[in-house]
Design an enzyme around this catalytic site. Structure first.
Site, mmCIF file in Angstrom:
data_model
loop_
_atom_site.group_PDB
_atom_site.id
_atom_site.type_symbol
_atom_site.label_atom_id
_atom_site.label_comp_id
_atom_site.label_asym_id
_atom_site.label_seq_id
_atom_site.Cartn_x
_atom_site.Cartn_y
_atom_site.Cartn_z
ATOM 1 C CE1 TYR A 118 -3.605 2.697 1.003
ATOM 2 C CE2 TYR A 118 -1.748 3.614 2.207
ATOM 3 C CZ TYR A 118 -3.003 3.748 1.669
ATOM 4 O OH TYR A 118 -3.668 4.943 1.790
ATOM 5 C CD GLU A 206 -6.018 4.994 -0.758
ATOM 6 O OE1 GLU A 206 -5.931 4.984 0.481
ATOM 7 O OE2 GLU A 206 -7.103 4.954 -1.357
#
Length: 397
Positions: A118, A206
């Site tokens: 991530y 993101e």
């Protein structure tokens, strides 16, 4: 301004970030054509069909599927396009899917195991610095990771005067447990990602997941990108990416007439001048036992036309049971606002079916109260904050 995945990936690629390649399709036939083209360009045998909506958790809602042949591409694209996709980040009704991204399969076998990470770039408002947040737990909701395994989330703060330094990119790659070719690829990926964030005037990038492929390439498999609205005047190409179908229609209409409006879930409409006073007014409504239905800043020119437009926007929300107008007359005189409220009320005729409380404070406030009280309309005037709160409470009960 939120972007679709394919749009975010276009921006990433323009800054040298390796991405999972794909082609947008608006129907099943286009999806099949896109799959054929991808096979020619990339050699991929399987294809990932991804719904393009402004919401996370698409896979959980059935909006991301793997097709192993062209027949499955056609069937899956046909079933996803047109569906109302419900995810943890949408309402119960979900969002209608107008297009899909047909993407290459990047989880191919190789010399090593593939890994998911991530990574996001955003502003840390506490420190006033940009921040890269990353974790070894890619593919999962970062909120869940933060709650259950916070020690697996790392942050790297970047001094805006210095920019991302090489040792910081290397530290990120090291903390993700990479070595060799994958380590070098990750440092390059991080540097390009940060450059994309800064030079595109974004407020969020993101990537979940960032993938280490079986042959040690590092790439963005997904992309959630938010562009700072205040920078769109110098990012005309990005402004054209706006998909109004994905946005709240009332907010879109308010933007077109120059009103700062955010739709909320409450029962008391707000019409205020100034963001700070608007926030205080929302607190006032909650203290009175109500819930704010919106944030609406009419700005410094609260004349009859602008007030009428604000009324129409607020009343599009069927949950509104009362409207509180709270104006401080500094730039604009209170009597002018009061006359604007009266004129707008009369122009709208029977369209207004909810009680209206008007609090005007500042220049010519007393004259404004007289105008409201002598108008003969069903409008309640107030001078003090608490008085306005009491009237909100009274009309709601």
């Amino acid at each position: 301004m939120n972007l679709h995945e394919y749009q975010g990936k276009e921006i990433l690629a323009s800054f040298g970030v390796r991405i999972q390649r794909g082609i947008v399709a608006h129907n099943a036939k286009e999806a099949v054509d896109a799959a054929k083209q991808l096979t020619q360009e990339t050699g991929t045998g399987w294809h990932v069909i991804k719904a393009q909506v402004h919401a996370g958790g698409r896979g959980k809602g059935g909006g991301v599927k793997l097709a192993k042949n062209l027949k499955e591409v056609e069937e899956l694209a046909g079933s996803i396009i047109g569906m109302n996709l419900v995810t943890p980040q949408t309402s119960a009704e979900g969002k209608k899917v107008h297009q899909v991204l047909v993407a290459e399969d990047v989880y191919y076998p190789g010399d090593s195991e593939s890994s998911e990470f991530y990574m996001s770039v955003l502003l840390n408002r506490g420190s006033g610095k940009n921040m890269i947040m990353y974790s070894t737990e890619g593919g999962m909701d970062i909120e869940e990771v933060a709650e259950k395994t916070p020690h697996l989330i790392f942050t790297e703060e970047i001094d805006p005067a210095m920019g991302l330094l090489p040792f910081q990119a290397r530290r990120i790659a090291f903390n993700l447990g990479l070595s060799g070719t994958a380590f070098k690829e990750m440092t390059k990926f991080v540097s390009s990602l940060y450059k994309a964030y800064v030079e595109s005037d974004s407020s969020l990038f993101e990537i979940n997941p960032v993938l280490k492929t079986s042959d040690d390439k590092i790439m963005a498999v997904d992309a959630k990108v938010t562009i700072d609205d205040n920078a769109l005047y110098r990012r005309k190409a990005y402004a054209e990416m706006r998909d109004l179908r994905e946005e709240n229609p009332i907010e879109v209409e308010a933007r077109e007439v120059g009103l700062n409006y955010v739709d909320l879930d409450g029962n008391v409409g707000c019409m205020v001048n100034g963001a700070g006073l608007a926030m205080a007014t929302m607190d006032l409504i909650k203290m009175a036992g109500g819930e704010p239905a919106n944030f609406l800043d009419v700005g410094g020119t609260a004349d009859a036309k602008r007030v009428e437009e604000a009324f129409r926007i607020i009343l599009k929300d069927p949950n509104v049971k009362a409207i509180l107008i709270n104006i401080f007359g500094g730039i604009v005189r209170c009597d002018r606002v009061a006359q604007g409220v009266v004129d707008a009320y009369k122009n709208m005729g029977d369209s207004i079916q909810v009680p209206i409380i008007v609090r005007l404070q500042g220049t010519n406030a007393e004259l404004a109260k007289e105008i409201i009280d002598n108008s003969g309309l069903a409008v309640h005037s107030a001078v003090q904050f608490k008085e306005a709160a009491d009237k909100v409470k009274e009309v709601l009960s």
